[in-house]
Design a protein around this motif. Structure first.
Motif, PDB file in Angstrom:
ATOM      1  N   THR A 253      52.025 -14.632  41.857  1.00 34.54           N
ATOM      2  CA  THR A 253      53.190 -14.835  42.723  1.00 34.54           C
ATOM      3  C   THR A 253      52.876 -15.824  43.829  1.00 34.54           C
ATOM      4  O   THR A 253      51.880 -15.671  44.544  1.00 34.54           O
ATOM      5  CB  THR A 253      53.643 -13.502  43.345  1.00 34.54           C
ATOM      6  OG1 THR A 253      53.918 -12.550  42.305  1.00 34.54           O
ATOM      7  CG2 THR A 253      54.899 -13.697  44.197  1.00 34.54           C
ATOM      8  N   PRO A 362      53.261  -4.533  47.094  1.00 38.56           N
ATOM      9  CA  PRO A 362      54.421  -4.787  47.960  1.00 38.56           C
ATOM     10  C   PRO A 362      54.028  -5.083  49.407  1.00 38.56           C
ATOM     11  O   PRO A 362      54.626  -5.942  50.064  1.00 38.56           O
ATOM     12  CB  PRO A 362      55.235  -3.492  47.856  1.00 38.56           C
ATOM     13  CG  PRO A 362      54.847  -2.918  46.540  1.00 38.56           C
ATOM     14  CD  PRO A 362      53.387  -3.237  46.397  1.00 38.56           C
ATOM     15  N   LEU A 365      52.440  -8.575  49.440  1.00 40.86           N
ATOM     16  CA  LEU A 365      53.477  -9.598  49.314  1.00 40.86           C
ATOM     17  C   LEU A 365      54.216  -9.788  50.633  1.00 40.86           C
ATOM     18  O   LEU A 365      54.478 -10.916  51.060  1.00 40.86           O
ATOM     19  CB  LEU A 365      54.458  -9.198  48.215  1.00 40.86           C
ATOM     20  CG  LEU A 365      55.580 -10.197  47.909  1.00 40.86           C
ATOM     21  CD1 LEU A 365      55.005 -11.524  47.449  1.00 40.86           C
ATOM     22  CD2 LEU A 365      56.523  -9.619  46.858  1.00 40.86           C
ATOM     23  N   THR A 369      53.752 -13.284  52.878  1.00 42.18           N
ATOM     24  CA  THR A 369      54.929 -14.143  52.880  1.00 42.18           C
ATOM     25  C   THR A 369      55.173 -14.753  54.258  1.00 42.18           C
ATOM     26  O   THR A 369      55.583 -15.892  54.398  1.00 42.18           O
ATOM     27  CB  THR A 369      56.174 -13.355  52.412  1.00 42.18           C
ATOM     28  OG1 THR A 369      55.999 -12.974  51.052  1.00 42.18           O
ATOM     29  CG2 THR A 369      57.434 -14.188  52.535  1.00 42.18           C
ATOM     30  N   ALA A 406      55.294   2.591  48.436  1.00 39.36           N
ATOM     31  CA  ALA A 406      56.440   1.713  48.211  1.00 39.36           C
ATOM     32  C   ALA A 406      56.178   0.887  46.958  1.00 39.36           C
ATOM     33  O   ALA A 406      55.045   0.463  46.699  1.00 39.36           O
ATOM     34  CB  ALA A 406      56.670   0.796  49.408  1.00 39.36           C
ATOM     35  N   THR A 407      57.218   0.672  46.178  1.00 41.37           N
ATOM     36  CA  THR A 407      57.111  -0.146  44.970  1.00 41.37           C
ATOM     37  C   THR A 407      57.756  -1.513  45.155  1.00 41.37           C
ATOM     38  O   THR A 407      57.758  -2.316  44.231  1.00 41.37           O
ATOM     39  CB  THR A 407      57.780   0.570  43.775  1.00 41.37           C
ATOM     40  OG1 THR A 407      59.160   0.808  44.089  1.00 41.37           O
ATOM     41  CG2 THR A 407      57.092   1.889  43.485  1.00 41.37           C
ATOM     42  N   SER A 408      58.289  -1.764  46.339  1.00 41.07           N
ATOM     43  CA  SER A 408      58.933  -3.040  46.619  1.00 41.07           C
ATOM     44  C   SER A 408      58.988  -3.265  48.119  1.00 41.07           C
ATOM     45  O   SER A 408      58.807  -2.331  48.910  1.00 41.07           O
ATOM     46  CB  SER A 408      60.352  -3.064  46.045  1.00 41.07           C
ATOM     47  OG  SER A 408      61.176  -2.124  46.722  1.00 41.07           O
ATOM     48  N   GLU A 409      59.254  -4.495  48.522  1.00 48.18           N
ATOM     49  CA  GLU A 409      59.443  -4.795  49.936  1.00 48.18           C
ATOM     50  C   GLU A 409      60.637  -4.027  50.486  1.00 48.18           C
ATOM     51  O   GLU A 409      60.611  -3.556  51.631  1.00 48.18           O
ATOM     52  CB  GLU A 409      59.679  -6.291  50.132  1.00 48.18           C
ATOM     53  CG  GLU A 409      58.469  -7.171  49.924  1.00 48.18           C
ATOM     54  CD  GLU A 409      58.782  -8.618  50.213  1.00 48.18           C
ATOM     55  OE1 GLU A 409      57.973  -9.277  50.888  1.00 48.18           O
ATOM     56  OE2 GLU A 409      59.855  -9.094  49.778  1.00 48.18           O
ATOM     57  N   GLU A 410      61.687  -3.896  49.682  1.00 51.39           N
ATOM     58  CA  GLU A 410      62.881  -3.185  50.133  1.00 51.39           C
ATOM     59  C   GLU A 410      62.559  -1.755  50.560  1.00 51.39           C
ATOM     60  O   GLU A 410      63.101  -1.259  51.553  1.00 51.39           O
ATOM     61  CB  GLU A 410      63.941  -3.169  49.026  1.00 51.39           C
ATOM     62  CG  GLU A 410      64.619  -4.499  48.771  1.00 51.39           C
ATOM     63  CD  GLU A 410      63.855  -5.400  47.819  1.00 51.39           C
ATOM     64  OE1 GLU A 410      64.428  -6.391  47.345  1.00 51.39           O
ATOM     65  OE2 GLU A 410      62.665  -5.116  47.544  1.00 51.39           O
ATOM     66  N   GLU A 411      61.660  -1.098  49.835  1.00 52.20           N
ATOM     67  CA  GLU A 411      61.301   0.281  50.188  1.00 52.20           C
ATOM     68  C   GLU A 411      60.529   0.337  51.498  1.00 52.20           C
ATOM     69  O   GLU A 411      60.653   1.303  52.257  1.00 52.20           O
ATOM     70  CB  GLU A 411      60.483   0.915  49.060  1.00 52.20           C
ATOM     71  CG  GLU A 411      61.294   1.274  47.830  1.00 52.20           C
ATOM     72  CD  GLU A 411      60.499   2.118  46.847  1.00 52.20           C
ATOM     73  OE1 GLU A 411      59.623   2.897  47.297  1.00 52.20           O
ATOM     74  OE2 GLU A 411      60.735   1.991  45.635  1.00 52.20           O
ATOM     75  N   TYR A 420      66.983  -4.748  55.066  1.00 54.69           N
ATOM     76  CA  TYR A 420      66.083  -5.646  54.353  1.00 54.69           C
ATOM     77  C   TYR A 420      66.381  -7.101  54.709  1.00 54.69           C
ATOM     78  O   TYR A 420      67.528  -7.532  54.712  1.00 54.69           O
ATOM     79  CB  TYR A 420      66.229  -5.449  52.841  1.00 54.69           C
ATOM     80  CG  TYR A 420      65.377  -6.411  52.030  1.00 54.69           C
ATOM     81  CD1 TYR A 420      63.992  -6.320  52.041  1.00 54.69           C
ATOM     82  CD2 TYR A 420      65.974  -7.422  51.278  1.00 54.69           C
ATOM     83  CE1 TYR A 420      63.202  -7.203  51.313  1.00 54.69           C
ATOM     84  CE2 TYR A 420      65.201  -8.308  50.530  1.00 54.69           C
ATOM     85  CZ  TYR A 420      63.814  -8.185  50.558  1.00 54.69           C
ATOM     86  OH  TYR A 420      63.046  -9.073  49.833  1.00 54.69           O
TER      87      TYR A 420
END
Length: 428
Positions: A253, A362, A365, A369, A406-411, A420
């Motif tokens: 990524t 997550p 990332l 970022t 968490a499995t994503s940034e949103e979580e 978000y």
């Protein structure tokens, strides 16, 4: 043995029950915030103000025009004010002031004019009357924005003192040396004290350089030429090809400014992971070895993963845990993309390869970022507002003493109670 009576604890004096009248300045009604000021000091300051002819109310009311605080932030006083309004049911829009205004007014014997330096900084009003959130992580910051004409004008401004410093020999030399890959301010300052002024001086005087600094000096021109998006994407494809050779299913990524939508940057950040925890172990060394065998790496230095989940992550302000992943600092030999920066057919490009287990991906990332200011504000918000510790590996709730997966940034944003913010809106 005679008994010694216990010394009675002195009770802090309370402010007088009420003002002795409207005072000399009927349009000015003060309220002193006791938090951090203390009851004794508040009582003393109240008596002082009354002696000068000021009206000071013991409790907040709609009549209060000036709220004075000591050692509190604007956000804290604003929160205190809301609590007072809820309790007394009164409105009003008093000025929130630092103790400096009070001190100057007492010295002058009258209410001095309120200047910007006296006011406590709180949430500002955004366009359309909406309140601007106090943390950068609560605001969306695109690359292009409606205030672009204003900020462009401000960026074009000059300061005589700044210009003088920029023209000094020391500034020019320090800027030249710190642009060398692997050279920090301390090393650059030492070289300046030794009489070195140019890159040629470093070579002619056989200055002792680390392997990283040697590579940085050798490829100085390329490494100080912006990396275009097309070059970053080409580098990502080359790494992805190598990764597939050794670990099918693993992902690569592109992070950093390019993920935020920037057209160019100073290096390329790539995150590697695999959907099955543990499968990523050992991947980096094989990928780097293969890329090196293909003549694509001009320099590389790898470090092992030194992060471990203990009772809790390191507190805010501790060691930068972003560097505790398995990671390779490298310089790639990138084939020319047709631009003017690589007349010899190739270009040296700084590339960071970072391997993150899928359970930490997550957070990695999010951390990689950026922007740096956005990440700093996000972690500050987590610490101050949520009593949590956020870093590039995990999110830890200090009240519950547990990690929040968490499995994503949103979580992650959901755990923090934040809306978000997509990558393209994190250019604070």
């Amino acid at each position: 043995m005679a008994l010694v009576p216990l010394k009675k604890r002195r009770r802090a004096p309370s402010p007088p029950a009420g003002p002795p009248g409207p005072g000399r300045f009927p349009d000015v009604v003060l309220c002193l915030v006791e938090k951090r000021m203390g009851a004794s000091r508040r009582a003393f300051l109240t008596q002082l103000a009354w002696a000068k002819g000021f009206r000071v109310d013991r409790a907040y009311s709609a009549a209060v025009t000036h709220v004075v605080s000591e050692q509190n932030s604007g956000a804290e006083v604003a929160q205190w004010l809301e609590q007072q309004r809820e309790e007394c049911g009164d409105g009003g829009d008093p000025a929130l002031l630092d103790i400096s205004w009070f001190t100057e007014s007492m010295g002058a014997g009258r209410p001095v004019e309120i200047e910007s330096r006296h006011r406590l900084r709180v949430a500002e009003l955004a366009p359309h009357g909406r309140q601007m959130a106090p943390y950068a992580c609560q605001r969306r910051t695109p690359l292009l924005h409606s205030n672009q004409p204003l900020t462009d004008v401000l960026e074009d401004g000059v300061c005589a003192e700044v210009e003088r410093v920029k023209l000094s020999e020391r500034y020019r030399t320090m800027k030249l040396f710190t642009k060398i890959f692997g050279v920090g301010v301390r090393t650059a300052s030492r070289w300046y004290q030794e009489g070195l002024r140019t890159l040629l001086d470093l070579q002619e005087r056989n200055t002792k350089l680390t392997r990283q600094q040697q590579a940085g000096l050798r490829h100085y021109g390329d490494l100080n030429t912006p990396v275009e998006r097309s070059e970053a994407e080409s580098t990502s494809r080359a790494v992805q090809e190598a990764v597939k050779r050794f670990l099918p299913g693993a992902s690569v990524t592109l992070a950093g400014g390019f993920r935020r939508g920037k057209p160019r940057g100073h290096d390329v950040d790539l995150l590697l992971t695999h959907p099955e925890e543990g499968r990523e172990v050992g991947l980096l060394s094989r990928v780097v070895s293969w890329l090196d065998s293909q003549g694509l790496i001009l320099y590389q230095h790898s470090q092992e993963n030194s992060y471990g989940l203990r009772e809790g992550p390191e507190p805010l302000g501790g060691r930068d845990v972003m560097d505790r992943f398995e990671r390779c600092f490298s310089i790639f030999r990138l084939e020319a993309q047709g631009g003017p920066g690589a007349p010899r057919g190739w270009k040296a490009v700084r590339v960071d390869l970072v391997v993150a287990p899928v359970s930490q991906f997550p957070f990695a990332l999010l951390g990689w970022t950026g922007s740096r200011h956005f990440e700093r504000e996000l972690r500050r918000f987590a610490s101050r507002e949520r009593k949590m510790v956020l870093n590039s590996h995990a999110l830890y709730d200090t009240r519950q003493n547990l990690f929040l997966p968490a499995t994503s940034e949103e979580e992650i944003f959901e755990h923090l109670g934040l809306e978000y913010v997509p990558p393209a809106q994190r250019n604070a």
